[in-house]
Every structure is written in structure tokens, then in C-alpha cells.
Design a protein around this motif. Structure first.
Motif, PDB file in Angstrom:
ATOM      1  N   LEU A 100       6.895 -20.492  15.868  1.00 25.71           N
ATOM      2  CA  LEU A 100       5.814 -21.651  16.081  1.00 25.71           C
ATOM      3  C   LEU A 100       6.354 -22.637  15.099  1.00 25.71           C
ATOM      4  CD1 LEU A 100       3.374 -22.073  17.683  1.00 25.71           C
ATOM      5  CD2 LEU A 100       2.065 -21.529  15.478  1.00 25.71           C
ATOM      6  N   MET A 101       6.808 -22.462  13.860  1.00 24.26           N
ATOM      7  CA  MET A 101       7.144 -23.378  12.957  1.00 24.26           C
ATOM      8  C   MET A 101       8.686 -24.208  13.291  1.00 24.26           C
ATOM      9  SD  MET A 101       8.476 -23.161   9.118  1.00 24.26           S
ATOM     10  CE  MET A 101       9.801 -21.949   9.267  1.00 24.26           C
ATOM     11  N   ASP A 102       9.556 -23.538  13.893  1.00 25.37           N
ATOM     12  CA  ASP A 102      10.703 -23.950  14.160  1.00 25.37           C
ATOM     13  C   ASP A 102      10.327 -24.916  15.683  1.00 25.37           C
ATOM     14  OD1 ASP A 102      13.795 -23.605  13.888  1.00 25.37           O
ATOM     15  OD2 ASP A 102      13.396 -23.890  15.859  1.00 25.37           O
ATOM     16  N   VAL A 103       9.589 -24.459  16.510  1.00 28.21           N
ATOM     17  CA  VAL A 103       9.055 -25.180  17.780  1.00 28.21           C
ATOM     18  C   VAL A 103       8.562 -26.432  17.271  1.00 28.21           C
ATOM     19  CG1 VAL A 103       7.691 -25.285  19.826  1.00 28.21           C
ATOM     20  CG2 VAL A 103       8.951 -23.200  19.284  1.00 28.21           C
ATOM     21  N   TRP A 104       7.609 -26.321  16.109  1.00 30.63           N
ATOM     22  CA  TRP A 104       6.905 -27.649  15.861  1.00 30.63           C
ATOM     23  C   TRP A 104       7.908 -28.601  15.272  1.00 30.63           C
ATOM     24  CZ3 TRP A 104       6.494 -29.742  10.828  1.00 30.63           C
ATOM     25  CH2 TRP A 104       5.658 -30.753  10.807  1.00 30.63           C
ATOM     26  N   HIS A 105       8.744 -27.998  14.621  1.00 28.75           N
ATOM     27  CA  HIS A 105       9.804 -28.915  13.728  1.00 28.75           C
ATOM     28  C   HIS A 105      10.815 -29.499  14.716  1.00 28.75           C
ATOM     29  CE1 HIS A 105      12.369 -29.291  10.010  1.00 28.75           C
ATOM     30  NE2 HIS A 105      11.980 -30.567  10.291  1.00 28.75           N
ATOM     31  N   TRP A 106      11.240 -28.792  15.849  1.00 27.14           N
ATOM     32  CA  TRP A 106      12.569 -29.140  16.450  1.00 27.14           C
ATOM     33  C   TRP A 106      12.564 -29.483  17.877  1.00 27.14           C
ATOM     34  CZ3 TRP A 106      15.998 -31.050  13.704  1.00 27.14           C
ATOM     35  CH2 TRP A 106      16.386 -30.913  12.623  1.00 27.14           C
ATOM     36  N   THR A 107      11.340 -29.242  18.506  1.00 26.63           N
ATOM     37  CA  THR A 107      11.001 -29.849  19.839  1.00 26.63           C
ATOM     38  C   THR A 107      11.369 -31.257  20.169  1.00 26.63           C
ATOM     39  OG1 THR A 107       9.621 -27.665  20.349  1.00 26.63           O
ATOM     40  CG2 THR A 107       9.623 -29.310  21.927  1.00 26.63           C
ATOM     41  N   SER A 108      10.764 -31.827  19.018  1.00 29.67           N
ATOM     42  CA  SER A 108      10.926 -33.345  19.069  1.00 29.67           C
ATOM     43  C   SER A 108      12.329 -33.848  19.405  1.00 29.67           C
ATOM     44  CB  SER A 108      10.588 -33.870  17.750  1.00 29.67           C
ATOM     45  OG  SER A 108       9.167 -33.570  17.523  1.00 29.67           O
ATOM     46  N   ALA A 156      17.536 -17.049  20.481  1.00 25.97           N
ATOM     47  CA  ALA A 156      17.472 -17.193  21.947  1.00 25.97           C
ATOM     48  C   ALA A 156      15.838 -17.643  22.175  1.00 25.97           C
ATOM     49  CB  ALA A 156      17.494 -15.805  22.284  1.00 25.97           C
ATOM     50  N   SER A 157      14.807 -17.152  21.299  1.00 25.86           N
ATOM     51  CA  SER A 157      13.501 -17.412  21.693  1.00 25.86           C
ATOM     52  C   SER A 157      13.258 -18.852  21.490  1.00 25.86           C
ATOM     53  CB  SER A 157      12.518 -16.627  20.504  1.00 25.86           C
ATOM     54  OG  SER A 157      13.038 -15.347  20.270  1.00 25.86           O
ATOM     55  N   ILE A 158      13.773 -19.430  20.487  1.00 25.45           N
ATOM     56  CA  ILE A 158      13.622 -20.854  20.055  1.00 25.45           C
ATOM     57  C   ILE A 158      13.939 -21.636  21.341  1.00 25.45           C
ATOM     58  CG2 ILE A 158      12.865 -20.845  17.518  1.00 25.45           C
ATOM     59  CD1 ILE A 158      15.724 -22.846  18.627  1.00 25.45           C
ATOM     60  N   LEU A 159      15.451 -21.432  21.589  1.00 29.83           N
ATOM     61  CA  LEU A 159      16.005 -22.124  22.743  1.00 29.83           C
ATOM     62  C   LEU A 159      15.295 -21.879  24.034  1.00 29.83           C
ATOM     63  CD1 LEU A 159      19.730 -21.470  22.240  1.00 29.83           C
ATOM     64  CD2 LEU A 159      18.682 -23.572  21.966  1.00 29.83           C
ATOM     65  N   ALA A 160      14.825 -20.877  24.313  1.00 31.23           N
ATOM     66  CA  ALA A 160      14.049 -20.589  25.520  1.00 31.23           C
ATOM     67  C   ALA A 160      12.650 -21.348  25.463  1.00 31.23           C
ATOM     68  CB  ALA A 160      13.601 -19.081  25.774  1.00 31.23           C
ATOM     69  N   ILE A 161      12.272 -21.512  24.404  1.00 29.64           N
ATOM     70  CA  ILE A 161      10.685 -22.282  24.296  1.00 29.64           C
ATOM     71  C   ILE A 161      11.043 -23.778  24.069  1.00 29.64           C
ATOM     72  CG2 ILE A 161       8.611 -22.751  23.116  1.00 29.64           C
ATOM     73  CD1 ILE A 161       8.879 -19.716  22.017  1.00 29.64           C
ATOM     74  N   GLU A 162      12.035 -24.042  23.360  1.00 32.87           N
ATOM     75  CA  GLU A 162      12.051 -25.684  23.064  1.00 32.87           C
ATOM     76  C   GLU A 162      12.851 -26.452  24.030  1.00 32.87           C
ATOM     77  OE1 GLU A 162      13.983 -26.052  19.240  1.00 32.87           O
ATOM     78  OE2 GLU A 162      12.449 -24.819  18.151  1.00 32.87           O
ATOM     79  N   MET A 163      13.713 -25.922  24.760  1.00 33.42           N
ATOM     80  CA  MET A 163      14.512 -26.733  26.031  1.00 33.42           C
ATOM     81  C   MET A 163      13.456 -27.099  27.001  1.00 33.42           C
ATOM     82  SD  MET A 163      17.644 -27.168  24.875  1.00 33.42           S
ATOM     83  CE  MET A 163      18.222 -27.925  26.202  1.00 33.42           C
ATOM     84  N   PRO A 164      12.754 -26.086  27.674  1.00 33.53           N
ATOM     85  CA  PRO A 164      11.951 -26.472  28.874  1.00 33.53           C
ATOM     86  C   PRO A 164      10.684 -27.211  28.129  1.00 33.53           C
ATOM     87  CG  PRO A 164      12.152 -23.957  28.767  1.00 33.53           C
ATOM     88  CD  PRO A 164      12.778 -24.685  27.353  1.00 33.53           C
ATOM     89  N   LEU A 165      10.104 -26.884  27.076  1.00 33.10           N
ATOM     90  CA  LEU A 165       8.869 -27.497  26.564  1.00 33.10           C
ATOM     91  C   LEU A 165       9.312 -29.099  26.116  1.00 33.10           C
ATOM     92  CD1 LEU A 165       6.089 -27.371  25.303  1.00 33.10           C
ATOM     93  CD2 LEU A 165       6.972 -26.853  23.211  1.00 33.10           C
ATOM     94  N   GLY A 166      10.661 -29.275  25.600  1.00 34.94           N
ATOM     95  CA  GLY A 166      11.142 -30.635  25.218  1.00 34.94           C
ATOM     96  C   GLY A 166      11.260 -31.422  26.608  1.00 34.94           C
TER      97      GLY A 166
END
Lengths: 287, 360
Positions: free
Chosen positions: A157-165, A74-84
């Protein structure tokens, strides 16, 4: 009407069927096989019924890792989707910088997962890592090998860095496919940039974002290598996500029955949630 | 009230998109921009709308210089070749959107949207999303959106190009009716000469970023001021041949001779280019001044009531367009007749010189 019966057609499907059987169905059936039996070695098996399933579903340990897994995803989705989406919106649509941006964005995706884990492990080390050292010299007590919150912070932070792209690239592709005429039409209507985003870009991105969301959901729910290399599930059990726990049971304790039952439950959870998300997200399109 | 372009130009990098252009469109007029793809129709429209700023020159509207005034501040609407609607708004909300932006009262919105929907036969679809409509209905929605506010300038950029044939004909019939009692300037871009003739009004012929001619559509069709305008305004392509005037007759390189008639008789001796529209080249000798022409048949297109024959003549491809079915074997020699009383003569620089007997 007379339909021509031609059973030879099945022959054409046979190769793919054999392939799928070999790489998916047979291994899966092996797991099913383990999940309903008890063994004490010597290749002797005893029927166990749904015992292992009951054990796993009632185990607090499983509930705890499932909870951690849910929070992580849930955390990484909440960060990565809008950020992406936000990054994709700021990327240039034309000109020489397009390829530079695309290559920069693709870089994290090209790094092997265990290397990402090792990189971030070193990066975040409190004494020699750039991130850890900087945080500590700023007066923040940061130690991801001892403090669970710090471990979680580093992990996310690592997952966001790795997968937001991945989200960025998909959203960017979606944005590029919107004809210029849409923006012009909106301009003529007097729409501001928020209205353009809300009424043109977001609806047009709907499909790619559905795919990005599902991909990130499934991948993050199955994540193993990076947290394993980064924290090994620690400190304590604080970052023991489902797959790490599963490997501990299967290979650490060699409890093949419970591990097999857990694999199947794990698989069904992902399948069920993916289906739910997909149905909810594509529901309005049919209207 | 009028829209005037004064010496407007547009360049992107080194590529010239629009050469210096002067045009004036009067209120209540239907104006057609006719030209092939990349002739500059869309760019010219964007300059008129204020979506693009001209590099040089000025845009005047209603006696005011509006150059550089953003499109939001002008009362403009536009319909595109692609069907542009807000994808997650219903047809009603789509049509209402320009009024909502203008903060019109709810009662007015409802009334005007319903009138527009009635006019464009969209009433049963008002609650649907654009994605659930056919192409024709989507484009009707876009047209309704463009018409719902009383825009001073309505730009239609090849609005029928993406529709299939039947729908295109249907909407083509409806369009002039929609604008009949409106007090606005309509500009309609198209690649098809036939469409321009059907709509009438005024036509500006465009070629590689220049307006070659502007005036009443039929007049331009009959009296193109240059070979370029004639070529832009002809489908199938107009037939051309180099010839030379010698005394009272013309001669071409193949040795064909014909008497100079009409205003062409008064031309001074020298080289000219003759142009004749395909429907004046027919298998049978018709018209006031039929002259035999022949060539090797390249392609024949036979539809139910019409024959189009492409043939090679003096290094050029000629086209004959005639009623009825006239079968010719590909590769054979076709003997046809061109009614040179309908011919147009152009000077070596491309400017109009004279016309055959009937044309003058």
C-alpha cells in the motif's frame, strides 16, 4: 575515401570518461575485488575464486529474499501500472483543475523516502496510527509488526501510494500529446470509449508506459529505505527484500566477500531483466 | 441532397469563432474553404460534421434538420492535416475500420479495401503499420479510410499541408479524380489561394470567422465582392492604394493621376481603394492600361522563371510578380508598371465598386 585521422578527438571524451570511472567503474571494481577474495582483517586478502558466488547462488536465504523481492515487484507493478493509467485517463485535459491535479499527484514523489517509511509506520500502528486503529476498530485484527500478511499489505500500500503518481504523470504526459484530431476521427468512425482506449490511447502510450514500467521495475527491485524504516524486514524475515538482506550481510555480519558477490548477482539480475523487458516491449515496433 | 448552414454561429467563452453563417453545398460539388490560419475553417467543418454544436442556427442535410445530431449518426468522413491512422492496425485494417464499425460483411470489406488501395496506390503496403510508411503514404491511408465508406459528406481539413512539396503536388492532382464520380459533398479547407484555383469548384472565402463570399471559384477570384475577399484570395497579397475620383480621372496622395476607364468611369467622385493583383504589376509596360508605379525595393525573390519584387509605395508594401528574371538592387528605386485595366475599385466601406476596363 581517405579518412582524416585525428586522435585528438579522444581528449574531448576524456573528462566524461574520468567522471564515469570515478563514480561508477572504480567503485564497481572494488566490489568485484571483494567478491573474489577472502579477508580476515589487517588488510590481508586471499584469493577465493568463485567461492562466494557459489555460496550465494546456493544459499536458501538468498533464494528466499529473491523470491520475496520478485513477489513485491510483481505486485506493485500489477497494481501501479493499470491504476496509474486509469487515474491519468480520468484527469482533466484542460482548464484550471489540471495544475491542481498535477500538483496533488506530484506530492508523494516530493517526500523523502525515509519520511515516507516513517509516515506509514506511524499511520499503520495498530494502537495510535489512523490506518491501524481504524482497521482494528472495524473488527479486523491488523498488526503489521506481528503478522507478515499485514506487513506485506502495508508495504505494498505504501509503495502504491508513493509511486503510482510517477506512472500517472508519465501516462498523462503521453495522453496529452495525442492530437484532438485522433479523438475526432474515432468519433466519426463511431468508436466507443473502450475502442478509443484500445486502438488510440494505448498504442500511443506504448512508449511512455515502457519507460514507466522499466523505471518502476528497477526502482522497486532496488527498494531499501522505505521497507527498512517501515518494517525493518520483519516480522521475522517476512519482508526482508534483497537490498535489506544485502545490507544485513554486508554491514550486520560484515561478510564482505559474500556481500560483494551478492551485489554483483543482484546487479546482473536487474540488468538482465531490464534488458528482457525492454526487448519484449519494443519488439513489435520494429516490424 | 444538399448541406445547408442556416445562420450558424459558434462562440467559445467570449471569443467569437464563427459569425452568423449561411452556406449551401450541393451534392457532387467540390467546395473550398479558403482563409488564413484561425479564420474558422476547422470550426466550420466541425459544425458541418456535427462534432461541434452551433450556438445558434441550424444545420440541414437532405431536407432534414440535423442540428445536434451526433457525428456517429451522420454519414461523414474527415481527413486531417495530421496523418490520423490507428497506430497498431495495419494499413488494411485501418482502411477497413469504418466498414467494420458498420458491420459490413467480410467479402465486401476485402473487396472495397482492395479497390481503395489500388486507387490510392497502397496495395504493396496493406500489411504494414502506418508508422512504417512515409508521410505521403500515411495520408493516402487516411484518405482511403475516408473514402472507403460512401460518406455523404467528406471533409478535408488542409490534408496536404504537412506533406512536402512534391508529394503535395502529386496528391493535389489525384484528389479531384478520386471525387469525380462520387455522389457526395466535398469540403476542402486550405490556406492557399493557388490550391483553390487548381481545384476549381466553389470557394467560400473566410475572414475572422465570417464567410465574406461564396460562389464558383474562378468567379470569386475575378470578381471579389469586397476588399476582404480579394485579400483572402490573393497570394502574394493583393496590392492596395487609396485614391480619389475627380471627374474623369483618379488621383492618389502622391499625385499620380490616371484616367478612369471601364465601369470605373461611371463611379461618382469621392475616395476609393484600388486593388491590383501582383502579376499585373510588372517591370515592362504590358496590358491595356499601363500606369507607372515606383517605390523603394524591400525584398526580391528570384526563382528560375519568376521574379517577385516587394517594394514600398505610399506607405504600403506592394508586390510585383513577373515572368523572367528581373534583378533589382534592394534599397534602390524600382520603376514598374501596373496594368490598371485589371484594377478593382472598392468603396470606403470595402464593398466592390467597379473594375478597370478589362475586368468589366
Amino acid at each position: 575515401m581517405n579518412k582524416l585521422q585525428n586522435n585528438k578527438a579522444w581528449l574531448f571524451v576524456l573528462p566524461v570518461f574520468a567522471l564515469v570511472a570515478f563514480n561508477a567503474i572504480i567503485p564497481l571494481m572494488t566490489v568485484v575485488n571483494y567478491s573474489v577474495q577472502e579477508t580476515f582483517g589487517n588488510n590481508e586478502f586471499f584469493w577465493a575464486g568463485v567461492m562466494w558466488f557459489e555460496e550465494i547462488l546456493n544459499s536458501e536465504r538468498f533464494h528466499a529474499s529473491l523470491g520475496r523481492q520478485a513477489i513485491f515487484t510483481a505486485s506493485i507493478l500489477a497494481i501501479e501500472m493499470p491504476l496509474g493509467v486509469a487515474i491519468a485517463l480520468t484527469m482533466p485535459r484542460k482548464g484550471p483543475w489540471v495544475s491542481v491535479c498535477l500538483v496533488l499527484m506530484a506530492l508523494p514523489l516530493l517526500i523523502p523516502w525515509n519520511v515516507v517509511g516513517a509516515m506509514w509506520n506511524i499511520f499503520a500502528l495498530p494502537d495510535i496510527g489512523f490506518l491501524g486503529y481504524t482497521l482494528n476498530s472495524l473488527g479486523i485484527d491488523f498488526n503489521f509488526t506481528r503478522q507478515p500478511e499485514d506487513a506485506w499489505f502495508t508495504l505494498i500500500l505504501m509503495d502504491v501510494w508513493h509511486w503510482t503518481s510517477l506512472v500517472v504523470l508519465l501516462a498523462y504526459a503521453g495522453l496529452s500529446s495525442i492530437p484532438d484530431a485522433y479523438y475526432q476521427a474515432a468519433k466519426i468512425d463511431g468508436a466507443g470509449s473502450w475502442a478509443i482506449f484500445r486502438y488510440i490511447q494505448l498504442p500511443k502510450l506504448r512508449r511512455v508506459l515502457t519507460i514507466a514500467f522499466l523505471l518502476r521495475f528497477m526502482d522497486s527491485f532496488m527498494i531499501y529505505t522505505e521497507p527498512f524504516v517501515l518494517t525493518g524486514g520483519g516480522p521475522g524475515n517476512s519482508t526482508t527484500l534483497l537490498s535489506i538482506d544485502l545490507v544485513k550481510i554486508a554491514l550486520g555480519q560484515f561478510d564482505l566477500g559474500p556481500a560483494a558477490a551478492m551485489s554483483l548477482i543482484y546487479f546482473l539480475i536487474i540488468l538482465l531483466l531490464s534488458w528482457v523487458f525492454y526487448t519484449v516491449m519494443t519488439r513489435n515496433e520494429e516490424q | 441532397m444538399a448541406l445547408t448552414l442556416k445562420g450558424v454561429t459558434k462562440r467559445v467563452g467570449n471569443a467569437v469563432h464563427i459569425h452568423p453563417t449561411d452556406l449551401t453545398f450541393e451534392t457532387g460539388s467540390f467546395n473550398i474553404l479558403l482563409g488564413s490560419t484561425l479564420a474558422g475553417k476547422t470550426t466550420l467543418m466541425q459544425l458541418m460534421a456535427g462534432l461541434e454544436r452551433p450556438l445558434e442556427g441550424e444545420v440541414w442535410f437532405d431536407g432534414k434538420n440535423v442540428t445536434g445530431m451526433p457525428v456517429q449518426k451522420r454519414n461523414v468522413s474527415m481527413v486531417y492535416q495530421q496523418f490520423i491512422n490507428y497506430p497498431n492496425m495495419t494499413v488494411f485494417e485501418n482502411i477497413a475500420s469504418p466498414l467494420r464499425v458498420a458491420r459490413a460483411p467480410e467479402v465486401t470489406i476485402r473487396e472495397r479495401v482492395c479497390t481503395m488501395a489500388e486507387l490510392l496506390r497502397l496495395t504493396p503496403m496493406l500489411d504494414r503499420l502506418p508508422g512504417a510508411l512515409s508521410g505521403g503514404q500515411q495520408q493516402r491511408t487516411a484518405i482511403a479510410r475516408a473514402l472507403v465508406k460512401d460518406a455523404d459528406l467528406v471533409l478535408l481539413d488542409e490534408p496536404l499541408a504537412n506533406l512536402d512539396f512534391k508529394l503535395r503536388e502529386e496528391l493535389r492532382d489525384e484528389l479531384p479524380r478520386l471525387f469525380a464520380d462520387r455522389n457526395c459533398i466535398v469540403v476542402y479547407a486550405t490556406t492557399e489561394p493557388t490550391e483553390a484555383l487548381l481545384f476549381g469548384g466553389n470557394t467560400a472565402t473566410l475572414f475572422e470567422g465570417s464567410v465574406t463570399q461564396f460562389g464558383p471559384t474562378r468567379q470569386i477570384y475575378r470578381k471579389p465582392n469586397s476588399l476582404l475577399s480579394a485579400e483572402v484570395f490573393s497570394d502574394p497579397p493583393i496590392n492596395v492604394m487609396a485614391c480619389e475620383k475627380k471627374g474623369d480621372h483618379f488621383e492618389d496622395a502622391d499625385g499620380a493621376r490616371w484616367t478612369a476607364k471601364g465601369t470605373a468611369a461611371g463611379l461618382s467622385d469621392g475616395p476609393y481603394t484600388l486593388a491590383i493583383r501582383p502579376h499585373f504589376v510588372t517591370p515592362a509596360a504590358t496590358g491595356a492600361d499601363p500606369v507607372p508605379v515606383s517605390g523603394r525595393v524591400l525584398v526580391t525573390e528570384l526563382s528560375g522563371s519568376e521574379s517577385i519584387i516587394h517594394f514600398a509605395r505610399g506607405g504600403q508594401t506592394w508586390v510585383s510578380q513577373s515572368h523572367g528574371i528581373h534583378a533589382f538592387e534592394v534599397g534602390s528605386e524600382a520603376h514598374l508598371h501596373a496594368d490598371f485595366s485589371q484594377a478593382l475599385y472598392f468603396a470606403p466601406d470595402g464593398s466592390f465598386a467597379a473594375a478597370g476596363a478589362t475586368q468589366s
